[in-house]
Motif scaffolding. Structure first.
Motif, PDB file in Angstrom:
ATOM      1  N   ASP A  89      37.164 -49.628   9.975  1.00 30.07           N
ATOM      2  CA  ASP A  89      35.750 -49.653  10.355  1.00 30.07           C
ATOM      3  C   ASP A  89      35.610 -50.554  11.576  1.00 30.07           C
ATOM      4  O   ASP A  89      35.757 -51.774  11.471  1.00 30.07           O
ATOM      5  CB  ASP A  89      34.916 -50.187   9.191  1.00 30.07           C
ATOM      6  CG  ASP A  89      33.413 -50.091   9.445  1.00 30.07           C
ATOM      7  OD1 ASP A  89      33.013 -49.987  10.623  1.00 30.07           O
ATOM      8  OD2 ASP A  89      32.644 -50.141   8.466  1.00 30.07           O
ATOM      9  N   ASP A 147      34.902 -45.585  17.344  1.00 31.60           N
ATOM     10  CA  ASP A 147      34.937 -46.419  18.544  1.00 31.60           C
ATOM     11  C   ASP A 147      36.267 -46.190  19.247  1.00 31.60           C
ATOM     12  O   ASP A 147      37.326 -46.491  18.687  1.00 31.60           O
ATOM     13  CB  ASP A 147      34.782 -47.900  18.174  1.00 31.60           C
ATOM     14  CG  ASP A 147      34.572 -48.801  19.385  1.00 31.60           C
ATOM     15  OD1 ASP A 147      35.179 -48.522  20.437  1.00 31.60           O
ATOM     16  OD2 ASP A 147      33.817 -49.777  19.269  1.00 31.60           O
ATOM     17  N   ARG A 190      39.051 -58.302  17.096  1.00 25.54           N
ATOM     18  CA  ARG A 190      37.632 -57.948  17.156  1.00 25.54           C
ATOM     19  C   ARG A 190      37.040 -58.225  18.536  1.00 25.54           C
ATOM     20  O   ARG A 190      36.180 -57.484  19.014  1.00 25.54           O
ATOM     21  CB  ARG A 190      36.850 -58.745  16.099  1.00 25.54           C
ATOM     22  CG  ARG A 190      37.022 -58.259  14.672  1.00 25.54           C
ATOM     23  CD  ARG A 190      35.999 -58.938  13.769  1.00 25.54           C
ATOM     24  NE  ARG A 190      36.183 -58.592  12.367  1.00 25.54           N
ATOM     25  CZ  ARG A 190      36.766 -59.380  11.476  1.00 25.54           C
ATOM     26  NH1 ARG A 190      37.216 -60.565  11.844  1.00 25.54           N
ATOM     27  NH2 ARG A 190      36.900 -58.994  10.224  1.00 25.54           N
ATOM     28  N   ARG A 239      33.124 -51.595  13.041  1.00 22.05           N
ATOM     29  CA  ARG A 239      31.968 -52.501  12.949  1.00 22.05           C
ATOM     30  C   ARG A 239      32.323 -53.797  12.234  1.00 22.05           C
ATOM     31  O   ARG A 239      31.751 -54.853  12.519  1.00 22.05           O
ATOM     32  CB  ARG A 239      30.820 -51.798  12.226  1.00 22.05           C
ATOM     33  CG  ARG A 239      30.399 -50.469  12.861  1.00 22.05           C
ATOM     34  CD  ARG A 239      29.475 -49.690  11.944  1.00 22.05           C
ATOM     35  NE  ARG A 239      30.105 -49.410  10.651  1.00 22.05           N
ATOM     36  CZ  ARG A 239      29.491 -48.879   9.614  1.00 22.05           C
ATOM     37  NH1 ARG A 239      28.205 -48.536   9.717  1.00 22.05           N
ATOM     38  NH2 ARG A 239      30.139 -48.651   8.488  1.00 22.05           N
ATOM     39  N   THR A 240      33.257 -53.741  11.302  1.00 16.86           N
ATOM     40  CA  THR A 240      33.631 -54.924  10.529  1.00 16.86           C
ATOM     41  C   THR A 240      35.018 -55.436  10.868  1.00 16.86           C
ATOM     42  O   THR A 240      35.350 -56.587  10.575  1.00 16.86           O
ATOM     43  CB  THR A 240      33.596 -54.611   9.020  1.00 16.86           C
ATOM     44  OG1 THR A 240      34.609 -53.636   8.724  1.00 16.86           O
ATOM     45  CG2 THR A 240      32.238 -54.062   8.613  1.00 16.86           C
ATOM     46  N   GLY A 274      26.156 -45.920  15.308  1.00 12.62           N
ATOM     47  CA  GLY A 274      26.190 -47.381  15.323  1.00 12.62           C
ATOM     48  C   GLY A 274      27.594 -47.945  15.400  1.00 12.62           C
ATOM     49  O   GLY A 274      27.853 -49.051  14.918  1.00 12.62           O
ATOM     50  N   GLY A 275      28.518 -47.183  15.988  1.00 15.89           N
ATOM     51  CA  GLY A 275      29.880 -47.668  16.189  1.00 15.89           C
ATOM     52  C   GLY A 275      30.843 -47.346  15.069  1.00 15.89           C
ATOM     53  O   GLY A 275      31.924 -47.947  14.989  1.00 15.89           O
TER      54      GLY A 275
END
Length: 300
Positions: A226, A81, A112, A228-229, A77-78
């Motif tokens: 991370d 990356d 992001r 994702r965040t 789920g990434g």
């Protein structure tokens, strides 16, 4: 790559040490020329500077690393990356580091917006990708492991069959030590009793927060971001060590599990049959937890 390498080997054919060194340095030179974002003329740096919608056919080694990174990005789920570069720089790490302190909300939002491995339109079969514009590839979480594997191939091609090859603390054992015993390595867990494991045609990689950190105005953060965040990991995990036949896979998985953390990472490792050792910060001492596939003889 900003680190050192070492090699221990049995040399029954009495190969000249200069030839062995040349084989290793030649293999590592290929990785640096293709995947070092510290080198301005490397393939990865040229792709990072390339205009929007430009298509790039990757060298075979680069493509192999991208296939592995994309596969684990999709599976996790990434959590890993290859486009995380802007966020890494935003938090003060890497060749384009912003070292002014804590990033602003605006800077984080801008970083992001540039991150997302799916934006590359990576064609795994062809080994090509498209630069959508502004994407900065960063393969730090996997390229060092690949370099261990690539150096291993070069040493085998030279005729060596028994050696322990290491780059920056990531190792691969091939064959046996003189005397017939497997190569032994010690895993630093932060505990009084270190873990000793045998590398019988296996590789080991470790990721964690104890080696590279930054601090500003009382806030301390890890170099592991991370994707994702957009934030540095902030859980209790101190380190993850992964055993795998390929060091590239071990390196990538150590990154994935470090991002996912002690609980989500544990579940992921169990689901995917990953041999991993999790060490978490604890009071008064760290705690250690091994997955089902971690070697039984290495358990405490």
């Amino acid at each position: 790559m900003g680190t050192t390498w070492s090699l221990r080997f049995d040399n029954p054919r009495m190969l000249p040490l200069a030839a062995v060194r040349a084989a290793v340095e030649g293999a590592l030179g290929v990785v640096v020329a293709q995947m070092s974002h510290w080198e301005q003329d490397s393939d990865i740096s040229r792709i990072n500077r390339a205009p929007a919608r430009s298509r790039h056919v990757l060298p075979k080694e680069f493509a192999e690393v991208m296939r592995c990174a994309a596969s684990w990005a999709a599976a996790s789920g990434g959590a890993i990356d290859p486009t995380v570069g802007p966020l890494v720089a935003c938090w003060g790490f890497g060749p384009s580091a912003d070292e002014s302190g804590l990033p602003s909300a605006q800077a984080l939002a801008a970083a992001r917006s540039q991150v997302g491995w799916q934006r590359l339109a990576f064609d795994a079969a062809e080994g090509s990708l498209t630069q959508p514009g502004g994407v900065a590839l960063d393969l730090s979480g996997i390229a060092k492991g690949f370099a261990v594997d690539h150096g291993t191939q070069a040493l085998r091609a030279l005729g060596l069959a028994d050696f322990l090859f290491e780059i920056g603390g990531e190792l691969r054992g091939v064959g046996r030590r003189p005397g017939g015993q497997p190569w032994q390595v010690q895993v630093d867990t932060g505990l009084a009793a270190a873990q000793r494991i045998a590398l019988a045609d296996m590789a080991v990689a470790t990721s964690g927060d104890r080696w590279h950190q930054r601090a500003h105005e009382g806030k301390r953060w890890s170099h592991t971001i991370d994707p994702r965040t957009g934030e540095p990991v902030a859980h209790a995990l101190a380190s993850v060590t992964v055993l795998h036949a390929q060091c590239m896979e071990a390196d990538a998985l150590a990154t994935v599990l470090t991002v996912l953390g002690p609980d989500e990472g544990w579940d992921f490792a169990e689901q995917h049959g990953v041999a991993a050792l999790f060490v978490s910060h604890g009071n008064p001492s760290p705690t250690m937890r091994a997955t089902s596939d971690w070697p039984a003889q290495a358990r405490s």
